[in-house]
Motif scaffolding. Structure first.
Motif, PDB file in Angstrom:
ATOM      1  N   ILE A  24       0.868  -1.172   0.000  1.00 12.98           N
ATOM      2  CA  ILE A  24       0.000   0.000   0.000  1.00 12.98           C
ATOM      3  C   ILE A  24       0.905   1.222   0.000  1.00 12.98           C
ATOM      4  CG2 ILE A  24      -1.775   1.296   1.225  1.00 12.98           C
ATOM      5  CD1 ILE A  24      -2.567  -1.311   2.601  1.00 12.98           C
ATOM      6  N   THR A  25       0.653   2.175  -0.901  1.00  7.53           N
ATOM      7  CA  THR A  25       1.475   3.373  -0.987  1.00  7.53           C
ATOM      8  C   THR A  25       0.643   4.619  -0.694  1.00  7.53           C
ATOM      9  OG1 THR A  25       1.110   3.630  -3.381  1.00  7.53           O
ATOM     10  CG2 THR A  25       3.002   2.317  -2.693  1.00  7.53           C
ATOM     11  N   TYR A  26       1.298   5.574  -0.074  1.00  6.44           N
ATOM     12  CA  TYR A  26       0.734   6.893   0.182  1.00  6.44           C
ATOM     13  C   TYR A  26       1.748   7.911  -0.302  1.00  6.44           C
ATOM     14  CZ  TYR A  26      -3.012   5.262   3.325  1.00  6.44           C
ATOM     15  OH  TYR A  26      -4.125   4.680   3.857  1.00  6.44           O
ATOM     16  N   ALA A  27       1.496   8.556  -1.426  1.00  4.61           N
ATOM     17  CA  ALA A  27       2.377   9.591  -1.961  1.00  4.61           C
ATOM     18  C   ALA A  27       1.759  10.949  -1.649  1.00  4.61           C
ATOM     19  CB  ALA A  27       2.561   9.418  -3.467  1.00  4.61           C
ATOM     20  N   GLN A  28       2.355  11.676  -0.721  1.00  5.68           N
ATOM     21  CA  GLN A  28       1.873  13.002  -0.321  1.00  5.68           C
ATOM     22  C   GLN A  28       0.524  12.960   0.399  1.00  5.68           C
ATOM     23  OE1 GLN A  28       5.220  14.331  -2.049  1.00  5.68           O
ATOM     24  NE2 GLN A  28       3.833  15.881  -1.293  1.00  5.68           N
ATOM     25  N   TRP A  38       5.499   8.362   1.424  1.00  8.52           N
ATOM     26  CA  TRP A  38       6.556   9.309   1.074  1.00  8.52           C
ATOM     27  C   TRP A  38       6.002  10.683   0.747  1.00  8.52           C
ATOM     28  CZ3 TRP A  38       5.709   5.129  -2.445  1.00  8.52           C
ATOM     29  CH2 TRP A  38       5.209   5.492  -3.710  1.00  8.52           C
ATOM     30  N   TRP A  39       6.908  11.664   0.868  1.00  9.58           N
ATOM     31  CA  TRP A  39       6.613  13.058   0.542  1.00  9.58           C
ATOM     32  C   TRP A  39       7.787  13.666  -0.224  1.00  9.58           C
ATOM     33  CZ3 TRP A  39       5.642  11.055   5.414  1.00  9.58           C
ATOM     34  CH2 TRP A  39       4.358  11.197   5.931  1.00  9.58           C
ATOM     35  N   ASN A  40       7.480  14.534  -1.189  1.00  8.14           N
ATOM     36  CA  ASN A  40       8.479  15.465  -1.708  1.00  8.14           C
ATOM     37  C   ASN A  40       8.570  16.613  -0.721  1.00  8.14           C
ATOM     38  OD1 ASN A  40       9.654  14.667  -4.213  1.00  8.14           O
ATOM     39  ND2 ASN A  40       7.700  15.035  -5.258  1.00  8.14           N
ATOM     40  N   THR A  41       9.692  16.726   0.000  1.00  2.00           N
ATOM     41  CA  THR A  41       9.812  17.742   1.037  1.00  2.00           C
ATOM     42  C   THR A  41      10.752  18.861   0.597  1.00  2.00           C
ATOM     43  OG1 THR A  41      11.687  16.732   2.198  1.00  2.00           O
ATOM     44  CG2 THR A  41       9.490  15.932   2.761  1.00  2.00           C
ATOM     45  N   THR A  42      10.743  19.928   1.354  1.00  2.00           N
ATOM     46  CA  THR A  42      11.529  21.116   1.040  1.00  2.00           C
ATOM     47  C   THR A  42      13.025  20.864   1.243  1.00  2.00           C
ATOM     48  OG1 THR A  42       9.695  22.500   1.776  1.00  2.00           O
ATOM     49  CG2 THR A  42      11.853  23.545   1.618  1.00  2.00           C
ATOM     50  N   ALA A  43      13.819  21.256   0.261  1.00  4.29           N
ATOM     51  CA  ALA A  43      15.288  21.188   0.387  1.00  4.29           C
ATOM     52  C   ALA A  43      15.750  22.438   1.124  1.00  4.29           C
ATOM     53  CB  ALA A  43      15.935  21.081  -0.985  1.00  4.29           C
ATOM     54  N   ALA A  69      11.620   1.198   8.093  1.00  7.54           N
ATOM     55  CA  ALA A  69      12.875   1.696   7.528  1.00  7.54           C
ATOM     56  C   ALA A  69      12.610   3.059   6.897  1.00  7.54           C
ATOM     57  CB  ALA A  69      13.420   0.728   6.486  1.00  7.54           C
ATOM     58  N   ARG A  70      13.649   3.888   6.861  1.00  3.02           N
ATOM     59  CA  ARG A  70      13.504   5.244   6.332  1.00  3.02           C
ATOM     60  C   ARG A  70      14.689   5.588   5.444  1.00  3.02           C
ATOM     61  NH1 ARG A  70      13.776  10.913   9.783  1.00  3.02           N
ATOM     62  NH2 ARG A  70      12.939  12.270   8.152  1.00  3.02           N
ATOM     63  N   ARG A  71      14.413   6.332   4.376  1.00  2.00           N
ATOM     64  CA  ARG A  71      15.484   6.823   3.507  1.00  2.00           C
ATOM     65  C   ARG A  71      15.055   8.148   2.904  1.00  2.00           C
ATOM     66  NH1 ARG A  71      17.709   2.486  -0.437  1.00  2.00           N
ATOM     67  NH2 ARG A  71      18.716   1.859   1.518  1.00  2.00           N
ATOM     68  N   GLN A  72      16.021   9.037   2.674  1.00  2.00           N
ATOM     69  CA  GLN A  72      15.773  10.307   2.012  1.00  2.00           C
ATOM     70  C   GLN A  72      16.505  10.314   0.670  1.00  2.00           C
ATOM     71  OE1 GLN A  72      17.069  13.041   5.068  1.00  2.00           O
ATOM     72  NE2 GLN A  72      14.999  13.220   5.883  1.00  2.00           N
ATOM     73  N   VAL A 103      12.923  13.588  -1.215  1.00  2.00           N
ATOM     74  CA  VAL A 103      11.834  12.644  -0.976  1.00  2.00           C
ATOM     75  C   VAL A 103      12.115  11.924   0.336  1.00  2.00           C
ATOM     76  CG1 VAL A 103      10.535  10.666  -1.826  1.00  2.00           C
ATOM     77  CG2 VAL A 103      11.488  12.308  -3.441  1.00  2.00           C
ATOM     78  N   ASP A 104      11.175  12.014   1.260  1.00  2.93           N
ATOM     79  CA  ASP A 104      11.308  11.358   2.559  1.00  2.93           C
ATOM     80  C   ASP A 104      10.413  10.119   2.536  1.00  2.93           C
ATOM     81  OD1 ASP A 104      12.159  10.989   5.151  1.00  2.93           O
ATOM     82  OD2 ASP A 104      11.830  13.076   5.706  1.00  2.93           O
ATOM     83  N   LEU A 105      11.028   8.959   2.676  1.00  2.00           N
ATOM     84  CA  LEU A 105      10.347   7.673   2.495  1.00  2.00           C
ATOM     85  C   LEU A 105      10.369   6.882   3.796  1.00  2.00           C
ATOM     86  CD1 LEU A 105       9.238   5.226   0.765  1.00  2.00           C
ATOM     87  CD2 LEU A 105      11.664   4.659   0.356  1.00  2.00           C
ATOM     88  N   LEU A 106       9.197   6.384   4.196  1.00  2.00           N
ATOM     89  CA  LEU A 106       9.071   5.412   5.266  1.00  2.00           C
ATOM     90  C   LEU A 106       8.432   4.160   4.699  1.00  2.00           C
ATOM     91  CD1 LEU A 106       7.680   7.382   8.357  1.00  2.00           C
ATOM     92  CD2 LEU A 106       9.916   6.286   8.171  1.00  2.00           C
ATOM     93  N   VAL A 107       9.006   3.009   5.006  1.00  4.04           N
ATOM     94  CA  VAL A 107       8.414   1.722   4.618  1.00  4.04           C
ATOM     95  C   VAL A 107       8.266   0.882   5.877  1.00  4.04           C
ATOM     96  CG1 VAL A 107       8.697  -0.400   3.297  1.00  4.04           C
ATOM     97  CG2 VAL A 107       9.381   1.784   2.294  1.00  4.04           C
ATOM     98  N   ALA A 108       7.031   0.450   6.135  1.00  4.23           N
ATOM     99  CA  ALA A 108       6.731  -0.397   7.284  1.00  4.23           C
ATOM    100  C   ALA A 108       6.281  -1.760   6.762  1.00  4.23           C
ATOM    101  CB  ALA A 108       5.643   0.241   8.134  1.00  4.23           C
ATOM    102  N   SER A 109       6.992  -2.807   7.173  1.00  2.00           N
ATOM    103  CA  SER A 109       6.720  -4.152   6.655  1.00  2.00           C
ATOM    104  C   SER A 109       6.234  -5.057   7.783  1.00  2.00           C
ATOM    105  CB  SER A 109       7.983  -4.748   6.021  1.00  2.00           C
ATOM    106  OG  SER A 109       8.427  -3.944   4.952  1.00  2.00           O
ATOM    107  N   ARG A 110       5.222  -5.835   7.476  1.00  2.00           N
ATOM    108  CA  ARG A 110       4.683  -6.747   8.486  1.00  2.00           C
ATOM    109  C   ARG A 110       5.350  -8.112   8.382  1.00  2.00           C
ATOM    110  NH1 ARG A 110      -1.501  -8.011   7.878  1.00  2.00           N
ATOM    111  NH2 ARG A 110      -0.891  -9.293   9.638  1.00  2.00           N
ATOM    112  N   PRO A 111       5.378  -8.873   9.452  1.00  2.49           N
ATOM    113  CA  PRO A 111       5.998 -10.205   9.397  1.00  2.49           C
ATOM    114  C   PRO A 111       5.321 -11.097   8.367  1.00  2.49           C
ATOM    115  CG  PRO A 111       5.579  -9.515  11.674  1.00  2.49           C
ATOM    116  CD  PRO A 111       4.897  -8.523  10.792  1.00  2.49           C
TER     117      PRO A 111
END
Length: 253
Positions: free
Chosen positions: A106-110, A137-142, A186-189, A245-253
């Motif tokens: 499932i994705t949520y963009a903005q 994820w979001w496109n965030t301010t630089a 997990a998180r990545r920018q 882009v600030d990305l969070l991914v949450a994974s279930r077992p």
């Protein structure tokens, strides 16, 4: 102005949103695949708060079997125009119109900020298969680019909202997701940029929710002044916009 009013304000500017909003870099989708340990190709995906289909189109281009979920009439109409062969259903993340254990991703963009996490996290868990993931994820301010940081502050001041000084989400969002759901987070920018015309840059500003709820004269006055400022910085009227882009991914077992 309520969050609900801002969330539904996009319907008044669906054409503008579709034409001016930034897309997302390829590295974002590489990160999603790395964090989920799953190829997007062949994955069953719902893009929630899909809007005009910006992220949905990219998910499909990566081979995902994707469906859009969108509450707004005008946004859904734009989605259907852009992606006539991609199914879209009406709904939001607080009550997903999707079957139990039916999705890999499932994705949520903005769009995650428009949900009530006490409802949207359990809904994600209901709909995800074992081993499935939620990607936000979001496109965030630089903020390290001076003119972009200063413009962010001007927009916030004009719209009567509190300016931020960080990317979103912060670590508390990851902790809250993990605590609510027991998911592995997990998180990545990912930094990227695009060069657009001055007109498109201003249209992008005008498509933001805090801006859309203002009176028309307030919008026009700000954009007139901003056009003058930016013409001095970009005399060729080509503006390089920088994003993180600030990305969070949450994974279930």
């Amino acid at each position: 102005m309520t969050a609900s009013s801002r969330a539904h304000s996009f319907n008044a500017a669906a054409d503008q949103y579709a034409a001016s909003r930034p897309s997302y870099p390829p590295a974002l989708f590489t990160s999603v695949e790395q964090f989920t340990s799953r190829s997007l190709a062949g994955s069953r995906v719902a893009d929630v708060g899909a809007g005009t289909g910006i992220a949905t189109a990219l998910l499909r281009a990566h081979g995902a079997d994707v469906i859009g979920v969108e509450p707004g009439d005008a946004m859904a109409a734009q989605f259907h125009t852009a992606l006539p062969d991609v199914p879209i259903v009406r709904g939001d993340g607080n009550a997903l119109p999707l079957a139990d254990a039916s999705l890999d991703l499932i994705t949520y963009a903005q769009s995650w900020q428009w949900t009530d996490t006490a409802r949207s996290v359990p809904e994600a868990l209901r709909v995800l298969r074992p081993g499935g993931s939620l990607a936000i994820w979001w496109n965030t301010t630089a903020f390290d680019v001076p003119w972009i940081r200063e413009q962010h502050q001007r927009i916030a001041c004009h719209c009567g909202v509190k300016p931020t000084s960080r990317e979103r989400p912060d670590d508390s969002d990851a902790i809250r997701l993990a605590g609510l759901s027991g998911l592995r987070v997990a998180r990545r920018q990912v930094r990227w940029s695009r060069t657009v015309s001055l007109d498109m840059h201003l249209a992008n500003i005008g498509s933001r929710s805090a801006f859309l709820v203002l009176a028309e004269e307030d919008k026009r006055a700000f954009l007139r002044e901003e056009r003058g400022r930016l013409r001095e910085m970009f005399p060729n009227e080509e503006v390089e916009e920088a994003y993180v882009v600030d990305l969070l991914v949450a994974s279930r077992p």
